[in-house]
Design an enzyme around this catalytic site. Structure first.
Site, PDB file in Angstrom:
ATOM      1  N   ASP A 163       0.822  -1.204   0.000  1.00 20.93           N
ATOM      2  CA  ASP A 163       0.000   0.000   0.000  1.00 20.93           C
ATOM      3  C   ASP A 163       0.861   1.261   0.000  1.00 20.93           C
ATOM      4  O   ASP A 163       0.729   2.131   0.852  1.00 20.93           O
ATOM      5  CB  ASP A 163      -0.924  -0.011   1.224  1.00 20.93           C
ATOM      6  CG  ASP A 163      -1.932   1.121   1.190  1.00 20.93           C
ATOM      7  OD1 ASP A 163      -2.326   1.528   0.088  1.00 20.93           O
ATOM      8  OD2 ASP A 163      -2.304   1.607   2.271  1.00 20.93           O
ATOM      9  N   GLU A 416       3.124  -7.906   7.529  1.00 24.03           N
ATOM     10  CA  GLU A 416       1.797  -8.470   7.259  1.00 24.03           C
ATOM     11  C   GLU A 416       1.814  -9.619   6.254  1.00 24.03           C
ATOM     12  O   GLU A 416       1.002  -9.659   5.321  1.00 24.03           O
ATOM     13  CB  GLU A 416       0.834  -7.370   6.795  1.00 24.03           C
ATOM     14  CG  GLU A 416       0.589  -6.325   7.865  1.00 24.03           C
ATOM     15  CD  GLU A 416      -0.481  -5.312   7.494  1.00 24.03           C
ATOM     16  OE1 GLU A 416      -0.838  -5.237   6.301  1.00 24.03           O
ATOM     17  OE2 GLU A 416      -0.976  -4.611   8.389  1.00 24.03           O
ATOM     18  N   TYR A 471      -6.413  -2.736  13.321  1.00 22.83           N
ATOM     19  CA  TYR A 471      -7.306  -1.699  12.827  1.00 22.83           C
ATOM     20  C   TYR A 471      -8.758  -1.954  13.239  1.00 22.83           C
ATOM     21  O   TYR A 471      -9.676  -1.751  12.452  1.00 22.83           O
ATOM     22  CB  TYR A 471      -7.185  -1.585  11.303  1.00 22.83           C
ATOM     23  CG  TYR A 471      -5.864  -0.994  10.873  1.00 22.83           C
ATOM     24  CD1 TYR A 471      -5.634   0.374  10.966  1.00 22.83           C
ATOM     25  CD2 TYR A 471      -4.839  -1.806  10.401  1.00 22.83           C
ATOM     26  CE1 TYR A 471      -4.420   0.922  10.584  1.00 22.83           C
ATOM     27  CE2 TYR A 471      -3.623  -1.274  10.015  1.00 22.83           C
ATOM     28  CZ  TYR A 471      -3.413   0.093  10.109  1.00 22.83           C
ATOM     29  OH  TYR A 471      -2.204   0.626   9.744  1.00 22.83           O
ATOM     30  N   GLU A 507       1.187  -0.859  14.095  1.00 26.36           N
ATOM     31  CA  GLU A 507       0.285  -0.033  13.283  1.00 26.36           C
ATOM     32  C   GLU A 507      -1.057   0.056  13.977  1.00 26.36           C
ATOM     33  O   GLU A 507      -1.595  -0.960  14.432  1.00 26.36           O
ATOM     34  CB  GLU A 507       0.094  -0.608  11.870  1.00 26.36           C
ATOM     35  CG  GLU A 507       1.311  -0.514  10.965  1.00 26.36           C
ATOM     36  CD  GLU A 507       1.003  -0.934   9.534  1.00 26.36           C
ATOM     37  OE1 GLU A 507      -0.190  -0.855   9.141  1.00 26.36           O
ATOM     38  OE2 GLU A 507       1.927  -1.350   8.824  1.00 26.36           O
TER      39      GLU A 507
END
Length: 595
Positions: A163, A416, A471, A507
């Site tokens: 990303d 990830e 998240y 994160e």
């Protein structure tokens, strides 16, 4: 591989500046031999910089294939009798290099340096041509991975799972430098303490045997504090001044090769920060003291220059880290420029060093989690033995470059990846083992995504620290902060109970459009970003195993175009041009309160 430096036996010349540049999507330059003459139909391009955003042209921005760079450099007559080396600090992602008419180097991997002995290919007392073909194509055998798709109209498009925008070019400085023919080729230092005495073990590698090897250690004032003879040895420094977070105290080790008469044949200066790193139970210790990570995952990214290194922006970013009270950052998701790590060393900023292994998960695309059934990432035509070989090489090059840096306290081998199928263990076990073999002094970790929860992840036990990207309240249950708080705390307690290791949340955050405000926090507003961080912080403060918080991300950054990203990733606490969002002031209060 030692970095270029000026000294009594060495001289360096920067090739920073404007080069000639030409795109070559069809790859014809290799068959036509473009390196044999002045590059035709070329334009100016700055080095270092990404080439994608320099010109307002979608063809340049979205180019897939070779991009040719060329410059000329005067080689002085005084370099005759010296070894001359051409070094690239980074070329993203594959480079082929010619000096005059001869190919001198190839390198795969866009974020680590490579060099070539070009002594035999240069003409002293004359201009010499340096040509580089930089290819930005990614495949399943590169780190990071990707695929190239050919559209019906013949255009080629690079697809990738990470990303951030696939910037390409000569992102970091290029050097031409000299060494003596008999020269030092590497220096390795490790440090520990014996009560208040600093203990520095060193090893010198050279291109041949000298009559004598000698090292001198000097303190920050330039005073000699220890000496030793031999290519390998130990220095002891009574009442040592440790390198510590917030106190980037550095000694300087001067290593020399001497002739039988005592003449210095070659010398090199290596900075040394005396410190230790240890994981003990659920604590992360620096110099025996518990350390709590406060900071960010961070990108090398700026408008126009892309990933091109810029000292002005670097110093400003470190000033913002200091202003907000951060003590650390992760080089997400690739090795950063060495100038950045120099600065961290000197200023006592703690760094998690990471390889470019991002996108090793077919269940995540462009930062967005896929829905539906799980897709297998590991297969002969996907993440395979070829990928693993490239990954191992990326680890070796990262550790070889940064092994002596006191600021780097933890290696992250991937971001990830798919860590649930049984094949993941076969893939990652050799990576963890090789990292420890190369450097037994630092812990090893990787950043885990929520798709690998504690009861399904098959690789967490291979590593020393749990690095978790989470998240809740954004990708999972967007806007529902009450459920996010409960789910986050439940999961973190599961990790702590199952593995009894320190946890760094590497994160967390939410996309936030600057200036979008709301009386009631709702996704994309500055109020929501502040509130979701507060939710996470309440949970962190209740979990003893949590030893760090790295917000995603320091500043907004460019990504591949798409409907899920409007002008890039907006999770930054600062905008792309480094203006603070509301959350920056809240983080400053939290992080400076604990100083």
């Amino acid at each position: 591989m030692l970095r270029p430096q000026d000294g009594p036996t060495r001289e360096r010349r920067s090739l920073t500046g404007l080069w000639r540049f030409r795109l070559d999507a069809g790859g014809t330059g290799r068959t036509e031999g473009w390196w044999r003459a002045q590059l035709a139909n070329a334009v100016d391009i700055p080095v270092p910089a990404s080439y994608n955003d320099i010109y307002p042209d979608a063809v340049v921005r979205d180019h897939v294939g070779d991009a040719w760079y060329q410059t000329s450099v005067w080689v002085p007559d005084r370099w005759v009798g010296q070894r001359v080396v051409l070094r690239f600090d980074a070329a993203t992602h594959h480079a082929t290099v010619w000096v005059n008419n001869t190919e001198v180097a190839q390198h795969e991997g866009g974020y680590t340096p490579f060099e070539a002995d070009v002594t035999a290919h240069l003409q002293p007392g004359a201009e010499n041509r340096v040509t580089v073909a930089v290819n930005n194509e990614l495949s399943w055998s590169t780190i990071p991975p990707g695929t190239v798709e050919e559209l019906p109209d013949g255009r080629r498009v690079q697809r990738y799972l990470h990303d951030f925008f696939n910037y390409a070019g000569l992102h970091r400085p290029v050097w031409l430098y000299t060494t003596p023919l008999l020269h030092l080729s590497d220096i390795t230092v490790t440090t520990t303490f014996d009560d208040t005495t600093g203990v520095i073990d060193y090893r010198m590698d050279s291109s041949g045997e000298a009559a004598r090897c000698r090292v001198v250690l000097r303190d920050a004032a330039g005073d000699e504090v220890a000496t030793a003879d031999g290519a390998n040895g130990t220095l002891r420094v009574p009442d040592v001044h440790p390198w510590a977070p917030g106190d980037g105290y550095l000694y300087e080790l001067e290593a020399s090769l001497l002739s039988t008469s005592g003449e210095v044949l070659d010398s090199y200066r290596q900075t040394v920060g005396v410190r230790t790193v240890e994981v003990r139970g659920q604590q992360f210790l620096i110099n025996g003291d518990p350390f709590y990570f406060k900071g960010f995952g961070k990108h090398e990214d700026a408008a126009v220059r892309g990933k091109g290194h810029d000292d002005v922006l670097m110093v400003h970013d470190f000033a913002l880290l200091d202003w907000i009270g951060a003590n650390s950052f992760r080089t997400a998701h690739y090795p950063f420029a060495e100038e950045i790590l120099d600065y961290a060393d000197r200023h006592g900023v703690v760094v998690i060093g990471e390889t470019a292994a991002v996108g090793l998960n077919l269940n995540i695309g462009g930062g967005v989690f896929s829905s539906g059934r799980r897709v297998s990432t590991f297969a002969p035509d996907r993440v395979s033995d070829d990928t693993q070989r490239a990954h191992l090489q990326a680890i070796r090059e990262l550790l070889a470059r940064d092994k002596n840096r006191p600021s780097v306290v933890l290696w992250s081998v991937a971001n990830e990846p798919d860590d649930v199928p049984p094949e993941a263990r076969d893939y990652f076990a050799p990576l963890a083992a090789e990292t420890r073999r190369l450097d037994p002094t630092r812990p090893v970790a990787y950043a885990n995504a929520l798709l690998g929860p504690p009861d399904e992840c098959v690789v967490a036990d291979l590593f020393d620290v749990l690095m978790l990207n989470r998240y809740y309240g954004w990708y999972f249950g967007p806007g529902d902060l009450a459920s996010a708080e409960t789910a986050l705390e439940t999961e973190l307690r599961q990790w702590a109970e199952l593995h009894h290791k320190p946890i760094i949340i590497t994160e967390y955050g939410a996309d936030t459009y600057p200036g979008l405000r709301s009386l009631v926090p709702s996704p994309w507003t500055e109020e929501f970003q502040t509130e979701i961080l507060d939710v996470y912080h309440r949970v962190f403060d209740r979990i003893d195993a949590v030893v760090g918080e790295h917000v995603w991300t320091f500043a907004d950054f460019a990504t591949a175009p798409g409907v899920f990203r409007v002008d890039g990733n907006k999770k930054g606490i600062f905008t792309r041009d480094r203006r603070p969002k509301t959350a920056a002031f809240h983080l400053r209060i939290r992080w400076r309160k604990s100083e």
